[in-house]
Write a protein that holds these residues in place. Structure first.
Motif, PDB file in Angstrom:
ATOM      1  N   PRO A 144       0.733  -1.443  -0.312  1.00  0.00           N
ATOM      2  CA  PRO A 144      -0.161   0.167   0.021  1.00  0.00           C
ATOM      3  C   PRO A 144       0.999   1.124  -0.475  1.00  0.00           C
ATOM      4  CG  PRO A 144       0.120  -1.128   2.013  1.00  0.00           C
ATOM      5  CD  PRO A 144       0.852  -1.978   1.253  1.00  0.00           C
ATOM      6  N   GLN A 145       0.279   2.532  -0.969  1.00  0.00           N
ATOM      7  CA  GLN A 145       1.173   3.783  -0.739  1.00  0.00           C
ATOM      8  C   GLN A 145       0.457   4.711  -0.598  1.00  0.00           C
ATOM      9  OE1 GLN A 145       3.588   4.864  -3.800  1.00  0.00           O
ATOM     10  NE2 GLN A 145       5.031   6.071  -2.902  1.00  0.00           N
ATOM     11  N   VAL A 146       0.119   5.479   0.303  1.00  0.00           N
ATOM     12  CA  VAL A 146      -0.872   7.247   1.093  1.00  0.00           C
ATOM     13  C   VAL A 146       0.086   8.296  -0.113  1.00  0.00           C
ATOM     14  CG1 VAL A 146      -1.847   8.123   2.235  1.00  0.00           C
ATOM     15  CG2 VAL A 146      -0.952   5.981   2.225  1.00  0.00           C
ATOM     16  N   PHE A 147      -1.054   8.952  -1.207  1.00  0.00           N
ATOM     17  CA  PHE A 147      -0.141  10.848  -1.858  1.00  0.00           C
ATOM     18  C   PHE A 147      -0.908  11.587  -0.944  1.00  0.00           C
ATOM     19  CE2 PHE A 147       0.128   6.727  -4.615  1.00  0.00           C
ATOM     20  CZ  PHE A 147       1.793   6.861  -5.169  1.00  0.00           C
ATOM     21  N   TYR A 148      -0.374  12.155  -1.063  1.00  0.00           N
ATOM     22  CA  TYR A 148      -1.111  13.672  -0.656  1.00  0.00           C
ATOM     23  C   TYR A 148      -0.622  14.802  -1.809  1.00  0.00           C
ATOM     24  CZ  TYR A 148       4.173  14.568   0.943  1.00  0.00           C
ATOM     25  OH  TYR A 148       5.017  14.740   0.611  1.00  0.00           O
ATOM     26  N   LYS A 160       1.792  10.109   6.102  1.00  0.00           N
ATOM     27  CA  LYS A 160       2.906   9.740   6.794  1.00  0.00           C
ATOM     28  C   LYS A 160       2.288   8.825   8.276  1.00  0.00           C
ATOM     29  CE  LYS A 160       6.856  12.657   5.419  1.00  0.00           C
ATOM     30  NZ  LYS A 160       8.509  13.764   6.284  1.00  0.00           N
ATOM     31  N   ALA A 161       1.664   9.520   8.796  1.00  0.00           N
ATOM     32  CA  ALA A 161       0.731   9.003  10.118  1.00  0.00           C
ATOM     33  C   ALA A 161      -0.232   7.255   8.902  1.00  0.00           C
ATOM     34  CB  ALA A 161      -0.425  10.014  10.112  1.00  0.00           C
ATOM     35  N   ILE A 162      -0.656   7.592   8.540  1.00  0.00           N
ATOM     36  CA  ILE A 162      -1.883   6.594   7.937  1.00  0.00           C
ATOM     37  C   ILE A 162      -0.361   5.747   7.074  1.00  0.00           C
ATOM     38  CG2 ILE A 162      -3.064   5.727   6.008  1.00  0.00           C
ATOM     39  CD1 ILE A 162      -4.780   8.284   6.520  1.00  0.00           C
ATOM     40  N   GLN A 163       0.583   5.703   6.262  1.00  0.00           N
ATOM     41  CA  GLN A 163       0.855   4.897   5.733  1.00  0.00           C
ATOM     42  C   GLN A 163       2.143   4.468   6.686  1.00  0.00           C
ATOM     43  OE1 GLN A 163       2.289   5.142   2.004  1.00  0.00           O
ATOM     44  NE2 GLN A 163       2.862   3.570   3.264  1.00  0.00           N
ATOM     45  N   GLY A 164       2.671   4.931   7.824  1.00  0.00           N
ATOM     46  CA  GLY A 164       3.042   4.594   8.993  1.00  0.00           C
ATOM     47  C   GLY A 164       2.042   3.029   9.458  1.00  0.00           C
TER      48      GLY A 164
END
Length: 229
Positions: A144-148, A160-164
């Motif tokens: 999984p990867q999170v984008f902003y 970064k909080a969710i990605q961690g």
């Protein structure tokens, strides 16, 4: 006999002095503008927060197709619904851009326009858009990867909080900046979560599993709470 000064002349220095003071105050003070699209207001102040959950794609816009033939739009909706339930169980108010497999318009342009309007008008303090990733060139790519939205400091903190928290499920990717309409459409910090690669057979099998979907939802919720509280 000397003439007495008129009342206007007598008070003129005081009047001019007050006018100058008002002018200085008016120059220094400016009202703060209301938040508009793309603003970067943080919510990590310990106060109650609410979440707008955007299940990507829908209806005629199926998104990517998994190796088993499952559509991305269906998996997006299932994870979004799991996230809604997890957040509600924690007492967190949620809003959804879609609650079934239908699109939000009759065309892609109309769908995106309506989606952007819903995001802009939402009272939620944070926004999460749920998607599935795809890379047909290499079926071994996973995680999984999170984008902003690029340039958004609060979006970066949220991502970064969710990605961690997602990486605790076994991934190792890093949150990354991007320029996407759903991320720049509203007032609140926003992220887009690519939950995994449906072109990877092993990961797609997990993404179709309701138990794993709930783990994803719980990880996203943990990241939201870490950022907001």
């Amino acid at each position: 006999m000397a003439k007495k000064p008129s009342m206007i002349k007598k008070w003129l220095p005081y009047i001019l002095g007050m006018a100058a003071l008002i002018l200085v105050i008016g120059t220094l003070w400016r009202p703060q503008p209301a938040a508009g699209p793309g603003s970067d207001q943080g919510t990590g102040d310990g106060k109650a927060f609410s979440v707008l959950i955007d299940a990507g794609h829908g209806g005629f816009d199926a998104g990517a197709t998994g190796v088993s033939g499952v559509s991305e739009q269906l998996l997006n909706l299932q994870v979004a619904q799991q996230l809604q339930q997890v957040l509600q169980d924690r007492g967190i108010e949620c809003f959804m851009t879609r609650t079934d497999e239908s699109a939000l318009g009759q065309s892609k342009d109309e769908d995106m326009k309506n989606r952007a309007q819903m995001i802009y008008q939402s009272p939620a303090t944070v926004m999460v858009s749920i998607h599935m990733n795809s890379f047909p060139q290499d079926s071994t790519v996973s995680g999984p990867q999170v984008f902003y939205q690029e340039g958004s400091q609060e979006g970066e903190k949220l991502a970064k909080a969710i990605q961690g928290c997602l990486n605790e499920l076994g991934g190792s990717r890093q949150a990354s900046a991007n320029d996407l309409m759903v991320l720049r459409s509203g007032n609140a910090p926003a992220v887009l979560v690519e939950c995994g690669f449906i072109t990877n057979p092993d990961e797609e099998a997990k993404l179709r599993d309701r138990n794993y979907q709930k783990k994803l939802a719980e990880a996203i919720a943990d990241g939201l709470e870490a950022y907001c509280r």
